[in-house]
Motif scaffolding. Sequence first.
Motif, PDB file in Angstrom:
ATOM      1  N   VAL A  75       0.833  -1.201   0.000  1.00 23.46           N
ATOM      2  CA  VAL A  75       0.000   0.000   0.000  1.00 23.46           C
ATOM      3  C   VAL A  75       0.872   1.258   0.000  1.00 23.46           C
ATOM      4  O   VAL A  75       0.625   2.199  -0.744  1.00 23.46           O
ATOM      5  N   HIS A  76       1.901   1.274   0.819  1.00 18.73           N
ATOM      6  CA  HIS A  76       2.717   2.471   0.979  1.00 18.73           C
ATOM      7  C   HIS A  76       4.037   2.439   0.211  1.00 18.73           C
ATOM      8  O   HIS A  76       4.661   3.472   0.010  1.00 18.73           O
ATOM      9  N   PHE A  77       4.476   1.251  -0.186  1.00 19.41           N
ATOM     10  CA  PHE A  77       5.776   1.119  -0.840  1.00 19.41           C
ATOM     11  C   PHE A  77       5.626   0.409  -2.182  1.00 19.41           C
ATOM     12  O   PHE A  77       4.769  -0.445  -2.357  1.00 19.41           O
ATOM     13  N   SER A  78       6.502   0.763  -3.099  1.00 21.43           N
ATOM     14  CA  SER A  78       6.475   0.200  -4.441  1.00 21.43           C
ATOM     15  C   SER A  78       6.919  -1.262  -4.424  1.00 21.43           C
ATOM     16  O   SER A  78       7.763  -1.653  -3.627  1.00 21.43           O
ATOM     17  N   ASN A  79       6.346  -2.051  -5.324  1.00 20.26           N
ATOM     18  CA  ASN A  79       6.781  -3.441  -5.473  1.00 20.26           C
ATOM     19  C   ASN A  79       7.086  -3.727  -6.944  1.00 20.26           C
ATOM     20  O   ASN A  79       6.827  -4.800  -7.444  1.00 20.26           O
ATOM     21  N   ASP A  80       7.675  -2.752  -7.614  1.00 17.96           N
ATOM     22  CA  ASP A  80       8.021  -2.858  -9.022  1.00 17.96           C
ATOM     23  C   ASP A  80       9.250  -3.746  -9.183  1.00 17.96           C
ATOM     24  O   ASP A  80      10.360  -3.364  -8.836  1.00 17.96           O
ATOM     25  N   MET A  81       9.047  -4.938  -9.709  1.00 12.05           N
ATOM     26  CA  MET A  81      10.156  -5.881  -9.863  1.00 12.05           C
ATOM     27  C   MET A  81      11.060  -5.523 -11.038  1.00 12.05           C
ATOM     28  O   MET A  81      12.080  -6.169 -11.260  1.00 12.05           O
ATOM     29  N   GLY A  82      10.728  -4.495 -11.783  1.00 12.59           N
ATOM     30  CA  GLY A  82      11.608  -4.021 -12.843  1.00 12.59           C
ATOM     31  C   GLY A  82      12.757  -3.197 -12.292  1.00 12.59           C
ATOM     32  O   GLY A  82      13.768  -2.985 -12.965  1.00 12.59           O
ATOM     33  N   ASP A  83      12.633  -2.753 -11.052  1.00 11.14           N
ATOM     34  CA  ASP A  83      13.681  -1.973 -10.390  1.00 11.14           C
ATOM     35  C   ASP A  83      14.711  -2.945  -9.806  1.00 11.14           C
ATOM     36  O   ASP A  83      14.364  -3.822  -9.019  1.00 11.14           O
ATOM     37  N   PRO A  84      15.977  -2.809 -10.175  1.00  8.49           N
ATOM     38  CA  PRO A  84      16.983  -3.766  -9.687  1.00  8.49           C
ATOM     39  C   PRO A  84      17.171  -3.738  -8.172  1.00  8.49           C
ATOM     40  O   PRO A  84      17.449  -4.773  -7.566  1.00  8.49           O
ATOM     41  N   ASP A  85      17.005  -2.576  -7.541  1.00  2.00           N
ATOM     42  CA  ASP A  85      17.156  -2.501  -6.078  1.00  2.00           C
ATOM     43  C   ASP A  85      16.048  -3.281  -5.367  1.00  2.00           C
ATOM     44  O   ASP A  85      16.303  -4.007  -4.408  1.00  2.00           O
ATOM     45  N   ILE A  86      14.836  -3.127  -5.852  1.00  2.00           N
ATOM     46  CA  ILE A  86      13.705  -3.833  -5.238  1.00  2.00           C
ATOM     47  C   ILE A  86      13.813  -5.332  -5.508  1.00  2.00           C
ATOM     48  O   ILE A  86      13.527  -6.159  -4.636  1.00  2.00           O
ATOM     49  N   LYS A  87      14.269  -5.696  -6.699  1.00  2.74           N
ATOM     50  CA  LYS A  87      14.438  -7.112  -7.041  1.00  2.74           C
ATOM     51  C   LYS A  87      15.492  -7.757  -6.142  1.00  2.74           C
ATOM     52  O   LYS A  87      15.305  -8.878  -5.647  1.00  2.74           O
ATOM     53  N   ALA A  88      16.588  -7.050  -5.889  1.00  2.00           N
ATOM     54  CA  ALA A  88      17.649  -7.574  -5.015  1.00  2.00           C
ATOM     55  C   ALA A  88      17.144  -7.698  -3.581  1.00  2.00           C
ATOM     56  O   ALA A  88      17.442  -8.681  -2.889  1.00  2.00           O
ATOM     57  N   LEU A  89      16.369  -6.712  -3.132  1.00  2.00           N
ATOM     58  CA  LEU A  89      15.806  -6.771  -1.778  1.00  2.00           C
ATOM     59  C   LEU A  89      14.850  -7.952  -1.650  1.00  2.00           C
ATOM     60  O   LEU A  89      14.860  -8.653  -0.643  1.00  2.00           O
ATOM     61  N   LYS A  90      14.041  -8.207  -2.672  1.00  2.00           N
ATOM     62  CA  LYS A  90      13.114  -9.344  -2.632  1.00  2.00           C
ATOM     63  C   LYS A  90      13.880 -10.650  -2.563  1.00  2.00           C
ATOM     64  O   LYS A  90      13.514 -11.549  -1.796  1.00  2.00           O
ATOM     65  N   THR A  91      14.943 -10.770  -3.331  1.00  2.00           N
ATOM     66  CA  THR A  91      15.760 -11.983  -3.306  1.00  2.00           C
ATOM     67  C   THR A  91      16.349 -12.185  -1.914  1.00  2.00           C
ATOM     68  O   THR A  91      16.330 -13.299  -1.378  1.00  2.00           O
ATOM     69  N   LYS A  92      16.859 -11.111  -1.326  1.00  2.00           N
ATOM     70  CA  LYS A  92      17.448 -11.186   0.013  1.00  2.00           C
ATOM     71  C   LYS A  92      16.396 -11.572   1.049  1.00  2.00           C
ATOM     72  O   LYS A  92      16.613 -12.439   1.902  1.00  2.00           O
ATOM     73  N   CYS A  93      15.224 -10.959   0.964  1.00  2.00           N
ATOM     74  CA  CYS A  93      14.159 -11.252   1.935  1.00  2.00           C
ATOM     75  C   CYS A  93      13.641 -12.684   1.790  1.00  2.00           C
ATOM     76  O   CYS A  93      13.368 -13.355   2.783  1.00  2.00           O
ATOM     77  N   ASP A  94      13.524 -13.148   0.547  1.00  2.00           N
ATOM     78  CA  ASP A  94      13.090 -14.525   0.321  1.00  2.00           C
ATOM     79  C   ASP A  94      14.109 -15.514   0.883  1.00  2.00           C
ATOM     80  O   ASP A  94      13.734 -16.532   1.472  1.00  2.00           O
ATOM     81  N   ALA A  95      15.394 -15.211   0.727  1.00  2.00           N
ATOM     82  CA  ALA A  95      16.443 -16.088   1.254  1.00  2.00           C
ATOM     83  C   ALA A  95      16.414 -16.102   2.785  1.00  2.00           C
ATOM     84  O   ALA A  95      16.557 -17.166   3.403  1.00  2.00           O
ATOM     85  N   GLU A  96      16.210 -14.947   3.400  1.00  2.00           N
ATOM     86  CA  GLU A  96      16.118 -14.888   4.866  1.00  2.00           C
ATOM     87  C   GLU A  96      14.899 -15.654   5.371  1.00  2.00           C
ATOM     88  O   GLU A  96      14.976 -16.374   6.365  1.00  2.00           O
ATOM     89  N   GLN A  97      13.788 -15.507   4.678  1.00  2.00           N
ATOM     90  CA  GLN A  97      12.566 -16.205   5.090  1.00  2.00           C
ATOM     91  C   GLN A  97      12.735 -17.712   4.948  1.00  2.00           C
ATOM     92  O   GLN A  97      12.306 -18.476   5.810  1.00  2.00           O
ATOM     93  N   LYS A  98      13.393 -18.137   3.880  1.00  2.00           N
ATOM     94  CA  LYS A  98      13.616 -19.563   3.675  1.00  2.00           C
ATOM     95  C   LYS A  98      14.571 -20.116   4.736  1.00  2.00           C
ATOM     96  O   LYS A  98      14.371 -21.203   5.257  1.00  2.00           O
ATOM     97  N   ALA A  99      15.588 -19.340   5.081  1.00  2.00           N
ATOM     98  CA  ALA A  99      16.545 -19.779   6.100  1.00  2.00           C
ATOM     99  C   ALA A  99      15.876 -19.877   7.466  1.00  2.00           C
ATOM    100  O   ALA A  99      16.185 -20.785   8.255  1.00  2.00           O
ATOM    101  N   ASN A 100      14.975 -18.990   7.769  1.00  2.00           N
ATOM    102  CA  ASN A 100      14.263 -19.018   9.045  1.00  2.00           C
ATOM    103  C   ASN A 100      13.228 -20.139   9.095  1.00  2.00           C
ATOM    104  O   ASN A 100      12.888 -20.621  10.168  1.00  2.00           O
ATOM    105  N   ALA A 101      12.742 -20.573   7.943  1.00  2.00           N
ATOM    106  CA  ALA A 101      11.704 -21.594   7.908  1.00  2.00           C
ATOM    107  C   ALA A 101      12.275 -23.004   7.930  1.00  2.00           C
ATOM    108  O   ALA A 101      11.567 -23.953   8.273  1.00  2.00           O
TER     109      ALA A 101
END
Length: 86
Positions: free
Chosen positions: A52-78
Amino acid sequence: MNLRSLFVSTLAASALLLTASANAHDPSLHEDHAPPEAKAKPVNCKQLADNVHFSNDMGDPDIKALKTKCDAEQKANAEPVPGKIK
């Protein structure tokens, strides 16, 4: 002659009422159709999840890298820890 003047006065009154009801309105009362404001870039995983408040445009390399990092952290915690029983 009296009927004719009554008819003409009725017609004139009707025309006057009709034109009085057709008033123009102020164009400044209309809302401007401005494009929506740009959303901020997320900088952490919590902000990335808030679409709602933040962009989720996967065309942006910074957001794409952050998503990859967050997915890896979530997978490691799970993943279960070897040798630990639930």
